[in-house]
Design a protein around this motif. Structure first.
Motif, mmCIF file in Angstrom:
data_model
loop_
_atom_site.group_PDB
_atom_site.id
_atom_site.type_symbol
_atom_site.label_atom_id
_atom_site.label_comp_id
_atom_site.label_asym_id
_atom_site.label_seq_id
_atom_site.Cartn_x
_atom_site.Cartn_y
_atom_site.Cartn_z
ATOM 1 N N THR B 193 -62.553 25.568 -13.264
ATOM 2 C CA THR B 193 -62.306 24.418 -12.399
ATOM 3 C C THR B 193 -61.716 24.874 -11.071
ATOM 4 O OG1 THR B 193 -61.082 22.345 -12.171
ATOM 5 C CG2 THR B 193 -60.024 24.054 -13.445
ATOM 6 N N GLY B 194 -61.994 24.120 -10.021
ATOM 7 C CA GLY B 194 -61.449 24.457 -8.716
ATOM 8 C C GLY B 194 -60.154 23.729 -8.408
ATOM 9 N N ALA B 195 -59.753 22.801 -9.295
ATOM 10 C CA ALA B 195 -58.537 22.036 -9.028
ATOM 11 C C ALA B 195 -57.743 21.853 -10.313
ATOM 12 C CB ALA B 195 -58.891 20.682 -8.430
ATOM 13 N N VAL B 196 -56.516 22.321 -10.307
ATOM 14 C CA VAL B 196 -55.637 22.146 -11.456
ATOM 15 C C VAL B 196 -54.409 21.379 -10.997
ATOM 16 C CG1 VAL B 196 -54.194 23.296 -13.185
ATOM 17 C CG2 VAL B 196 -56.401 24.281 -12.571
ATOM 18 N N ILE B 197 -54.044 20.332 -11.750
ATOM 19 C CA ILE B 197 -52.800 19.602 -11.474
ATOM 20 C C ILE B 197 -51.813 19.934 -12.588
ATOM 21 C CG2 ILE B 197 -51.711 17.359 -11.179
ATOM 22 C CD1 ILE B 197 -54.497 16.286 -10.357
ATOM 23 N N VAL B 198 -50.703 20.550 -12.196
ATOM 24 C CA VAL B 198 -49.683 20.886 -13.192
ATOM 25 C C VAL B 198 -48.699 19.719 -13.258
ATOM 26 C CG1 VAL B 198 -47.847 22.489 -13.770
ATOM 27 C CG2 VAL B 198 -49.935 23.341 -12.733
ATOM 28 N N ALA B 199 -48.561 19.153 -14.434
ATOM 29 C CA ALA B 199 -47.643 18.015 -14.609
ATOM 30 C C ALA B 199 -46.931 18.177 -15.945
ATOM 31 C CB ALA B 199 -48.414 16.701 -14.542
ATOM 32 N N THR B 200 -46.310 19.343 -16.108
ATOM 33 C CA THR B 200 -45.762 19.687 -17.418
ATOM 34 C C THR B 200 -44.282 19.351 -17.573
ATOM 35 O OG1 THR B 200 -45.386 21.902 -16.583
ATOM 36 C CG2 THR B 200 -47.404 21.556 -17.811
ATOM 37 N N GLY B 201 -43.665 18.785 -16.539
ATOM 38 C CA GLY B 201 -42.289 18.328 -16.704
ATOM 39 C C GLY B 201 -41.238 19.410 -16.556
ATOM 40 N N GLY B 202 -40.042 19.087 -16.995
ATOM 41 C CA GLY B 202 -38.873 19.940 -16.781
ATOM 42 C C GLY B 202 -38.715 21.051 -17.800
ATOM 43 N N ALA B 203 -37.584 21.732 -17.693
ATOM 44 C CA ALA B 203 -37.364 22.923 -18.507
ATOM 45 C C ALA B 203 -36.097 22.803 -19.358
ATOM 46 C CB ALA B 203 -37.296 24.151 -17.599
ATOM 47 N N GLY B 204 -35.850 21.619 -19.879
ATOM 48 C CA GLY B 204 -34.615 21.378 -20.633
ATOM 49 C C GLY B 204 -34.430 22.271 -21.837
ATOM 50 N N MET B 205 -35.522 22.727 -22.443
ATOM 51 C CA MET B 205 -35.389 23.495 -23.681
ATOM 52 C C MET B 205 -34.809 24.882 -23.454
ATOM 53 S SD MET B 205 -35.936 21.342 -25.863
ATOM 54 C CE MET B 205 -35.825 22.301 -27.363
ATOM 55 N N MET B 206 -34.583 25.246 -22.189
ATOM 56 C CA MET B 206 -33.896 26.516 -21.930
ATOM 57 C C MET B 206 -32.414 26.396 -22.209
ATOM 58 S SD MET B 206 -35.643 27.420 -18.363
ATOM 59 C CE MET B 206 -34.440 28.625 -17.983
ATOM 60 N N TYR B 207 -31.932 25.182 -22.364
ATOM 61 C CA TYR B 207 -30.508 24.943 -22.551
ATOM 62 C C TYR B 207 -30.235 24.475 -23.979
ATOM 63 C CZ TYR B 207 -29.739 25.612 -17.604
ATOM 64 O OH TYR B 207 -29.655 26.172 -16.367
ATOM 65 N N GLN B 208 -29.046 24.866 -24.457
ATOM 66 C CA GLN B 208 -28.678 24.566 -25.830
ATOM 67 C C GLN B 208 -28.677 23.077 -26.148
ATOM 68 O OE1 GLN B 208 -24.799 26.133 -26.731
ATOM 69 N NE2 GLN B 208 -25.815 27.694 -27.913
ATOM 70 N N VAL B 209 -28.219 22.271 -25.184
ATOM 71 C CA VAL B 209 -28.137 20.836 -25.426
ATOM 72 C C VAL B 209 -28.974 20.147 -24.352
ATOM 73 C CG1 VAL B 209 -26.596 18.887 -25.731
ATOM 74 C CG2 VAL B 209 -25.751 21.194 -26.158
ATOM 75 N N THR B 210 -29.995 19.400 -24.767
ATOM 76 C CA THR B 210 -30.822 18.684 -23.796
ATOM 77 C C THR B 210 -31.335 17.399 -24.409
ATOM 78 O OG1 THR B 210 -32.802 18.714 -22.434
ATOM 79 C CG2 THR B 210 -32.876 20.004 -24.450
ATOM 80 N N ASP B 211 -31.505 16.375 -23.564
ATOM 81 C CA ASP B 211 -32.050 15.119 -24.079
ATOM 82 C C ASP B 211 -33.553 15.019 -23.836
ATOM 83 O OD1 ASP B 211 -31.775 14.950 -21.353
ATOM 84 O OD2 ASP B 211 -31.298 12.836 -21.315
ATOM 85 N N MET B 212 -34.169 16.123 -23.423
ATOM 86 C CA MET B 212 -35.616 16.066 -23.182
ATOM 87 C C MET B 212 -36.400 16.149 -24.492
ATOM 88 S SD MET B 212 -36.288 18.357 -19.861
ATOM 89 C CE MET B 212 -35.386 18.098 -18.354
ATOM 90 N N GLU B 213 -37.665 15.772 -24.377
ATOM 91 C CA GLU B 213 -38.563 15.959 -25.503
ATOM 92 C C GLU B 213 -38.646 17.459 -25.777
ATOM 93 O OE1 GLU B 213 -42.907 16.216 -27.017
ATOM 94 O OE2 GLU B 213 -42.157 16.973 -25.141
ATOM 95 N N HIS B 214 -38.810 17.858 -27.035
ATOM 96 C CA HIS B 214 -38.648 19.271 -27.360
ATOM 97 C C HIS B 214 -39.793 20.180 -26.906
ATOM 98 C CE1 HIS B 214 -34.953 19.284 -30.092
ATOM 99 N NE2 HIS B 214 -34.914 18.230 -29.322
ATOM 100 N N GLY B 215 -40.783 19.612 -26.229
ATOM 101 C CA GLY B 215 -41.814 20.472 -25.647
ATOM 102 C C GLY B 215 -41.537 20.787 -24.180
ATOM 103 N N SER B 216 -40.382 20.355 -23.673
ATOM 104 C CA SER B 216 -40.096 20.527 -22.246
ATOM 105 C C SER B 216 -39.586 21.930 -21.966
ATOM 106 C CB SER B 216 -39.041 19.517 -21.787
ATOM 107 O OG SER B 216 -39.424 18.239 -22.170
ATOM 108 N N THR B 217 -40.516 22.856 -21.852
ATOM 109 C CA THR B 217 -40.126 24.249 -21.717
ATOM 110 C C THR B 217 -40.482 24.809 -20.343
ATOM 111 O OG1 THR B 217 -42.181 24.777 -22.844
ATOM 112 C CG2 THR B 217 -40.203 24.784 -24.172
ATOM 113 N N GLY B 218 -40.826 23.942 -19.419
ATOM 114 C CA GLY B 218 -41.102 24.403 -18.061
ATOM 115 C C GLY B 218 -42.320 25.309 -17.953
ATOM 116 N N ASP B 219 -43.280 25.143 -18.862
ATOM 117 C CA ASP B 219 -44.473 26.007 -18.854
ATOM 118 C C ASP B 219 -45.145 26.037 -17.485
ATOM 119 O OD1 ASP B 219 -43.850 25.809 -21.473
ATOM 120 O OD2 ASP B 219 -45.760 24.973 -22.132
ATOM 121 N N GLY B 220 -45.265 24.860 -16.891
ATOM 122 C CA GLY B 220 -45.990 24.749 -15.623
ATOM 123 C C GLY B 220 -45.306 25.515 -14.508
ATOM 124 N N ILE B 221 -43.964 25.491 -14.510
ATOM 125 C CA ILE B 221 -43.222 26.198 -13.470
ATOM 126 C C ILE B 221 -43.503 27.704 -13.595
ATOM 127 C CG2 ILE B 221 -40.925 26.686 -12.543
ATOM 128 C CD1 ILE B 221 -40.015 23.975 -13.664
#
Lengths: 119, 574
Positions: B193-221
């Motif tokens: 593809t010639g166009a990719v939109i990254v919309a993977t959200g934040g990186a809360g799972m890098m921290y011990q305590v987070t209220d994010m969904e548990h897939g929020s690992t900042g993959d896109g960043i």
């Protein structure tokens, strides 16, 4: 109200029977029994997390979930009833529970189902 | 060898199915593009959008006739402590009103006033007018439902569940595709593809305590950074003061909102001391949320925390308890449903929002041609602090912009170079089919990372702590990562997933820590105990980081002040 303080800390461990399924081996689903200490058994989600972290890393269930009754990713059948694991409390006097994949969708592996493929 | 399931061609690839991803897919499809919308979870069920509770900020002027987008713009810039990109903030403020009506068309039944015509807008800290349109205490999940319903109305959007995107492929400075693992069968999937939109959200799972969904690992960043994209404000991370730390599966879930401290909730450390009396003899617990977060964190850091790394919150015998239970059902009744004691429980500050992230222009394009980003994965909009209610409109506004420009950019004549495909195939095979190197499980290394980040790059930072954190991160990378193995099996092997996520998170962690070390001042959520003052002379700047020829390159750039200047700004109401 059940809570982490009045749940028996040293009560009898909980017997958890999980219906396993490994598509790679080609075999039929089979039952496996795990023993989970009471202090890690207030919700079905606690139980699964304990099993995967401490006993059997190979147990498949969805981990990218909200833990908070919002996302609806974690459905399983508990004792034959469809429940969200984050919402399914386990009473302190229950000795044994049975966990199977959510029956409405095609299983992928163990307790993980393919939400794009209704049965 | 990892089995190769072949190449899928698509005009626009959207990675992530939260608010921004879904909105981008809809817009791109409306512009005639053929869209593939992938999630590493399940469309509609994964992502942090679902978890947003109440307010959605939009200057539609129903709460107060005086409100105008320019006041929302000013509030966002000022409360972001002046380092947000004003061109992007202006887009957010100007377009957020329209998104309210878009969402209603998609099927979100906003709460209305008694006249049945005007939307009911709630006051929100940081906003000078009442702007928070909402639906009960589940605005986020209603928004997600409405977006998914709209996604399903489009034949040209092809949603794919359980696809973990692990790499972006760039040829001659342009996006040509992405590589992914289909978790359902463990095979490699390539997107051309010639166009990719990254919309993977934040990186809360890098921290011990987070209220994010548990897939929020900042993959896109991490992926965008590896592909050469610039990241901006990587040191900016927001925390929320009070979340459960025990029981384990409730860790990180927010338990009360901060405006309730006046009701008389009390905090105790492990020794039974009401420690806020020591910090603030008069106000005690009734202090702003960032101050409260820091005090709690200090107590834990100095070894007076509880067994599970928190402090005790005592909510027994407070006035208005019945009112709270009734009016704040989600915060108070749900914990009861979840089987925890809500009279006395262990709490700690929880990681709430990733303000840093991928740098975009006003078309949502990164510095890599064809690579777009939208939502929390983007940095530089909220500056040093995000005000409540701005996260959901951000997804809608920038999702739409990214979708439109990606669709216009989409080129059908892209070709994935065979050599790139081969290299990626080899990289992933090496990564995932490691022969029985099980000295360390991904989960163990992940826990080490979470501890380092929460302790050293969390709420209270100092040169000493950050340098120690950086050293630990280097040790984690050099000594632990090479020993991380994965268990057998290809179908939904969680250790594969964690290992892929872990590598990205360690890479981000180093950038976040280094940037926090660079910013020798306190600004918004970035609190340096060794530099407690805000320095507008030296630090009206943003930190930008980029990978250039394999080397990490940090620079600072002056903040864009095209509309508003801190030297001349005066707040006011009409």
């Amino acid at each position: 109200m059940i809570n982490q303080e009045n749940a028996p800390k040293n009560g009898k461990p909980l017997q958890v029977n999980v219906l396993r399924y490994d598509p790679e081996s080609g075999g039929a689903p089979y039952w496996q029994t795990y023993t989970v200490p009471r202090r890690r058994a207030s919700r079905v989600l606690d139980v699964l997390e304990y099993i995967q972290d401490e006993l059997d890393p190979g147990l498949g269930y969805r981990r990218h979930i909200c833990h908070n009754l919002v996302c609806h990713s974690c459905y399983v059948n508990v004792n034959g009833h469809a429940r969200m694991t984050c919402q399914a409390l386990i009473k302190p006097d229950v000795a044994e529970i049975r966990i199977e994949p959510y029956g409405d969708f095609v299983p992928i592996r163990d307790l993980i189902v393919d939400y794009a493929q209704p049965r | 060898m990892l089995q190769n399931a072949g190449v899928k061609k698509t005009d626009v690839l959207v990675v992530g199915t939260g608010g921004a991803g879904c909105r981008a897919a809809i817009e791109a499809a409306e512009y005639g593009a053929d869209v593939t919308l992938v999630s590493k979870g399940v469309l509609g069920r994964s992502g942090t959008t679902n978890m947003a509770e109440v307010v959605y900020a939009a200057a539609i002027g129903h709460g107060d006739r005086q409100d105008k987008p320019r006041y929302l713009f000013e509030d966002t810039v000022v409360e972001g402590h002046w380092i947000g990109d004003q061109r992007l903030v202006k887009l957010l403020a100007d377009e957020s009103a329209k998104t309210v009506y878009d969402l209603e068309r998609y099927g979100l039944p906003w709460y209305r006033m008694e006249d049945g015509r005007h939307y009911y807008q709630l006051p929100t800290p940081g906003h000078r007018y009442d702007r928070g349109v909402h639906y009960n205490e589940s605005t986020g999940s209603k928004m997600q439902d409405a977006l998914v319903a709209e996604v399903k109305r489009h034949d040209d959007i092809h949603p794919l569940n359980d696809i973990l995107v692990v790499g972006l492929m760039v040829d001659d400075g342009r996006i040509v595709g992405a590589s992914a693992i289909d978790l359902k069968n463990g095979q490699l999937v390539l997107f051309e593809t010639g166009a990719v939109i990254v919309a993977t959200g934040g990186a809360g799972m890098m921290y011990q305590v987070t209220d994010m969904e548990h897939g929020s690992t900042g993959d896109g960043i991490a992926m965008a950074y590896r592909a050469g994209a610039q990241l901006i404000a990587p040191e900016m991370h927001q925390f929320f003061p009070t979340a459960f730390v025990h029981p384990e599966t409730l860790r990180g879930i927010i338990v009360t909102s901060s405006n309730l401290w006046g009701f008389g909730l009390r905090l105790y450390n492990a020794r039974g001391e009401r420690f806020m009396e020591r910090y603030f003899p008069d106000k005690k617990e009734n202090v702003p949320r960032d101050v409260l977060s820091r005090s709690i964190f200090q107590e834990i850091l100095e070894g007076r925390g509880t067994e599970h790394g928190g402090v005790w919150l005592d909510a027994s015998n407070i006035d208005g308890w019945e009112y709270l239970r009734r009016e704040r059902a989600r915060s108070y009744v749900w914990p009861t449903k979840l089987g925890v004691n809500t009279e006395r429980f262990e709490i700690a500050p929880t990681y709430h929002f990733t303000m840093g992230g991928i740098r975009i222009d006003t078309d949502c394009q990164t510095n890599v041609e064809g690579l777009y980003a939208a939502g929390e994965v983007v940095g530089g909009i909220h500056g040093a602090n995000r005000i409540g209610g701005n996260a959901l409109p951000e997804c809608m506004v920038f999702g739409a912009i990214a979708g439109r420009h990606a669709a216009l950019h989409a080129r059908r004549n892209v070709a994935l170079p065979q050599s790139t495909v081969k290299d990626e195939h080899r990289r992933l095979t090496d990564l995932l089919e490691t022969p029985e190197r099980l000295e360390l499980r991904p989960k163990d290394a992940l826990n080490t990372l979470k501890d380092i980040m929460y302790r050293h790059v969390g709420i209270v930072r100092s040169a000493q702590g950050l340098e120690e954190g950086l050293e630990k991160l280097h040790r984690l990378e050099a000594e632990d990562l090479p020993r991380v193995g994965v268990g057998p099996g290809k179908v939904f092997n969680w250790e594969w997933i964690w290992k892929c996520e872990l590598l990205g998170m360690v890479e981000q962690a180093k950038l976040y820590t280094q940037a926090a070390l660079m910013r020798t001042e306190t600004r918004g959520a970035h609190f340096r105990s060794d530099f407690p003052q805000t320095d507008n002379v030296k630090w009206l700047r943003n930190i930008v980081v980029q990978k250039v020829a394999g080397e990490v390159c940090y620079q600072t750039e002056p903040v864009e002040l095209s509309y508003l200047n801190p030297a001349t700004y005066q707040a006011g109401r009409e």
